[in-house]
Motif scaffolding. Structure first.
Motif, PDB file in Angstrom:
ATOM      1  N   LYS A  68      -9.524  -2.291  13.843  1.00 34.99           N
ATOM      2  CA  LYS A  68     -10.293  -2.305  15.104  1.00 34.99           C
ATOM      3  C   LYS A  68     -11.107  -1.013  15.278  1.00 34.99           C
ATOM      4  CE  LYS A  68      -8.055  -6.019  17.136  1.00 34.99           C
ATOM      5  NZ  LYS A  68      -7.211  -6.446  16.041  1.00 34.99           N
ATOM      6  N   LEU A  69     -10.816  -0.017  14.438  1.00 34.96           N
ATOM      7  CA  LEU A  69     -11.559   1.248  14.549  1.00 34.96           C
ATOM      8  C   LEU A  69     -13.017   1.032  14.138  1.00 34.96           C
ATOM      9  CD1 LEU A  69      -8.809   2.528  15.011  1.00 34.96           C
ATOM     10  CD2 LEU A  69      -9.407   4.298  13.356  1.00 34.96           C
ATOM     11  N   PRO A  70     -13.929   1.809  14.736  1.00 37.08           N
ATOM     12  CA  PRO A  70     -15.339   1.604  14.377  1.00 37.08           C
ATOM     13  C   PRO A  70     -15.623   2.021  12.937  1.00 37.08           C
ATOM     14  CG  PRO A  70     -15.084   3.518  15.813  1.00 37.08           C
ATOM     15  CD  PRO A  70     -13.742   2.856  15.744  1.00 37.08           C
ATOM     16  N   PHE A  71     -16.704   1.478  12.396  1.00 35.75           N
ATOM     17  CA  PHE A  71     -17.118   1.813  11.035  1.00 35.75           C
ATOM     18  C   PHE A  71     -17.893   3.119  11.015  1.00 35.75           C
ATOM     19  CE2 PHE A  71     -17.081  -2.931  10.798  1.00 35.75           C
ATOM     20  CZ  PHE A  71     -16.106  -3.054   9.824  1.00 35.75           C
ATOM     21  N   THR A  72     -17.959   3.718   9.842  1.00 38.73           N
ATOM     22  CA  THR A  72     -18.866   4.830   9.586  1.00 38.73           C
ATOM     23  C   THR A  72     -19.953   4.281   8.662  1.00 38.73           C
ATOM     24  OG1 THR A  72     -17.010   6.353   9.665  1.00 38.73           O
ATOM     25  CG2 THR A  72     -19.051   7.175   8.657  1.00 38.73           C
ATOM     26  N   TYR A  73     -21.219   4.537   8.999  1.00 37.37           N
ATOM     27  CA  TYR A  73     -22.329   4.009   8.206  1.00 37.37           C
ATOM     28  C   TYR A  73     -23.022   5.127   7.423  1.00 37.37           C
ATOM     29  CZ  TYR A  73     -21.839  -0.257  10.909  1.00 37.37           C
ATOM     30  OH  TYR A  73     -21.339  -1.396  11.473  1.00 37.37           O
ATOM     31  N   PHE A 291     -14.168   1.686   2.752  1.00 37.44           N
ATOM     32  CA  PHE A 291     -13.041   2.533   2.350  1.00 37.44           C
ATOM     33  C   PHE A 291     -12.796   3.655   3.347  1.00 37.44           C
ATOM     34  CE2 PHE A 291     -16.527   4.912   0.460  1.00 37.44           C
ATOM     35  CZ  PHE A 291     -16.176   6.226   0.713  1.00 37.44           C
ATOM     36  N   THR A 292     -11.568   4.154   3.308  1.00 39.83           N
ATOM     37  CA  THR A 292     -11.161   5.310   4.117  1.00 39.83           C
ATOM     38  C   THR A 292     -10.535   6.320   3.171  1.00 39.83           C
ATOM     39  OG1 THR A 292     -10.756   3.914   6.033  1.00 39.83           O
ATOM     40  CG2 THR A 292      -9.621   6.035   6.000  1.00 39.83           C
ATOM     41  N   THR A 293     -10.928   7.591   3.299  1.00 42.02           N
ATOM     42  CA  THR A 293     -10.319   8.604   2.438  1.00 42.02           C
ATOM     43  C   THR A 293      -8.958   8.973   3.014  1.00 42.02           C
ATOM     44  OG1 THR A 293     -11.294  10.456   3.649  1.00 42.02           O
ATOM     45  CG2 THR A 293     -12.591   9.542   1.846  1.00 42.02           C
ATOM     46  N   LEU A 294      -7.976   9.192   2.140  1.00 40.87           N
ATOM     47  CA  LEU A 294      -6.613   9.472   2.595  1.00 40.87           C
ATOM     48  C   LEU A 294      -6.198  10.917   2.359  1.00 40.87           C
ATOM     49  CD1 LEU A 294      -4.894   6.251   1.161  1.00 40.87           C
ATOM     50  CD2 LEU A 294      -5.780   6.611   3.471  1.00 40.87           C
ATOM     51  N   ILE A 302     -13.915   7.617   7.497  1.00 38.96           N
ATOM     52  CA  ILE A 302     -13.060   6.558   8.029  1.00 38.96           C
ATOM     53  C   ILE A 302     -13.847   5.261   8.112  1.00 38.96           C
ATOM     54  CG2 ILE A 302     -11.758   5.824  10.093  1.00 38.96           C
ATOM     55  CD1 ILE A 302     -11.326   8.937  10.513  1.00 38.96           C
ATOM     56  N   ARG A 303     -13.361   4.244   7.431  1.00 36.97           N
ATOM     57  CA  ARG A 303     -13.973   2.906   7.424  1.00 36.97           C
ATOM     58  C   ARG A 303     -15.472   2.988   7.080  1.00 36.97           C
ATOM     59  NH1 ARG A 303     -12.971  -1.436  11.199  1.00 36.97           N
ATOM     60  NH2 ARG A 303     -12.344  -2.592   9.353  1.00 36.97           N
ATOM     61  N   TYR A 304     -15.732   3.562   5.952  1.00 38.66           N
ATOM     62  CA  TYR A 304     -17.113   3.768   5.498  1.00 38.66           C
ATOM     63  C   TYR A 304     -17.652   2.500   4.843  1.00 38.66           C
ATOM     64  CZ  TYR A 304     -21.106   5.891   3.120  1.00 38.66           C
ATOM     65  OH  TYR A 304     -22.373   6.190   2.676  1.00 38.66           O
TER      66      TYR A 304
END
Ligand SMILES: [Zn+2]
Length: 449
Positions: A68-73, A291-294, A302-304
């Motif tokens: 549900k978190l917003p995407f990063t573009y 993807f999200t970097t960990l 986050i949520r790229y």
């Protein structure tokens, strides 16, 4: 079949005994890391502080909540990359500037700390074990001169696994690259698909037959026709990997079964979403890779939205790993063009054109001429008049969009041949069909009649 070496590496990174890694352990680890990354980004980056203002990281209890978190573009990074940075400027070890492949669009800048770069080296060290081992000699046909560049990190990673890296750089002259491979005793190559194809199809390319046992092709999308040529010419295995600078270069790599990529799950969390709605797609469905970097410190993402299209493969890989498998990327969302009301992809052109003997590379442009679509294809060959234009037209006509356009009389196809040097993609620029039709229409607003 040999299990991908990535599995034991990931077990080690997660803190699990090799051989006892489970999906549950990976998922638990990833969720904990996601919470840490969201907390770090919210605390240190002005972009995420604003973007995730309503999100409490410790309340992210499962992946549905996370989705549900917003995407990063990509555009967010282009507009103001510094707003993403989570460390002080003195801790930035490397800045990568990615030029946009389109005619417009500003470059994208990405920031990495020394520790972030170390993560990439570690991935190269273990990922490359899928195709090479100690004492193998690996010719690196990627930029390497700059400390921290892709070729340089690969060189260090290969040294760690006790292979011998042979940094060479971008191929300007295939004959010189072939000579370098022979003289240095290389038995493996890492390079850009069209450049390695240029070597294989060179009249001296046969010299590498039997010498090269494995090739890793490095770009977003690898034409299968090119893999086929390399296999036939050199009798080698051809590996694909998935990665982009934003991911810290490596995202996943094929195991020796040469099917899906196994993913770098200790450092990255992947999702597949519907490109239109952004909703998570059921396992196995084709959609956009997010993807999200960990583990990244300098510039966590986050949520790229990658713009790449693929799917998770639900079936187990014959190598027996429990790591997630992703199908080899075959297209980008932006790579889709419409021709005669039919989808038209550069990957379709790639597969038919690279399967023609003698073609080393090509450029394709769509324009409007006299009210018609006009597709111009200029192929690069080693010597002039190598290609039979009739045969080339025949294979082009097997592409549905071209066939449709020709049948309706709305398309003209022009094919040309050149031995001229073509601008080389440095591995970061995405190959695409240059579509100028919209621009042509824009200035006057009136279509040609
Ligand atoms: Zn496998």
């Amino acid at each position: 079949m040999e299990k991908t070496p990535l599995e034991d590496w990931i077990a080690y990174k997660i803190g699990i005994r090799p051989g006892s890694l489970s999906r549950e352990a990976i998922e638990q680890y990833q969720l904990a890391r996601i919470r840490q990354t969201v907390a770090l980004a919210k605390e240190k980056s002005t972009f995420y502080r604003e973007k995730l203002s309503g999100v409490n990281p410790i309340k992210i209890m499962d992946y549905v909540q996370f989705s549900k978190l917003p995407f990063t573009y990509p555009q967010d990074i282009k507009e103001n990359p510094l707003r993403f940075v989570c460390v002080s400027p003195k801790d930035i070890d490397r800045i990568v500037t990615l030029q946009s492949s389109g005619t417009t669009g500003e470059p994208k800048r990405l920031f990495f700390t020394k520790e972030d770069q170390e993560l990439t080296i570690d991935f190269f060290n273990h990922g490359m074990r899928n195709l090479v081992g100690p004492s193998d000699r690996v010719l690196i046909l990627l930029p390497w001169q700059l400390p921290g560049s892709v070729g340089d990190l690969l060189r260090i990673g290969l040294k760690r696994l006790k292979a011998c890296p042979l940094p060479y750089g971008i191929v300007q002259d295939p004959e010189a690259a072939i000579a370098a491979a022979v003289e240095s005793g290389a038995n493996a190559i890492v390079g850009i698909p069209t450049q390695v194809l240029g070597m294989a199809r060179h009249r001296k390319g046969k010299e590498l037959a039997g010498r090269i046992k494995s090739v890793l092709l490095s770009t977003d999308y690898v034409p299968q026709a090119i893999c086929q040529v390399l296999k036939e010419q050199w009798g080698c295995k051809v590996f694909n990997h998935y990665g982009m600078t934003e991911m810290g270069l490596g995202g996943g790599v094929q195991c020796s079964d040469l099917l899906a990529y196994h993913l770098r799950e200790a450092d990255l969390y992947f999702e597949i979403v519907d490109p239109e709605t952004g909703q998570l797609l059921p396992e196995g469905e084709l959609g956009e890779i997010v993807f999200t970097t960990l583990t990244r410190q300098g510039m966590p993402l986050i949520r790229y939205r990658t713009g790449d299209v693929s799917r998770f493969i639900p079936e187990n890989c014959p190598c027996g790993t429990i790591l997630r498998s992703m199908e080899v990327v075959k297209q980008r969302i932006s790579g889709k063009t419409i021709l005669a009301e039919t989808d038209f992809l550069i990957t379709e052109l790639d597969e038919v054109l690279f399967s023609i003997n003698g073609i080393l590379d090509y450029q394709s442009t769509l324009a409007l001429t006299g009210g018609k679509d006009c597709l111009t294809i200029e192929v690069k060959t080693e010597r002039k008049n190598k290609i039979d234009p009739v045969a080339m037209r025949q294979v082009l006509h097997t592409i549905p969009a071209i066939q449709q356009g020709l049948e309706r009389g709305t398309l003209e196809v022009i094919v040309g041949e050149s031995c001229e040097f073509m601008p080389i993609s440095k591995g970061t620029a995405k190959r695409m069909i240059l579509d100028t039709r919209e621009q042509q229409q824009r200035p006057s607003g009136i279509q040609h009649s």
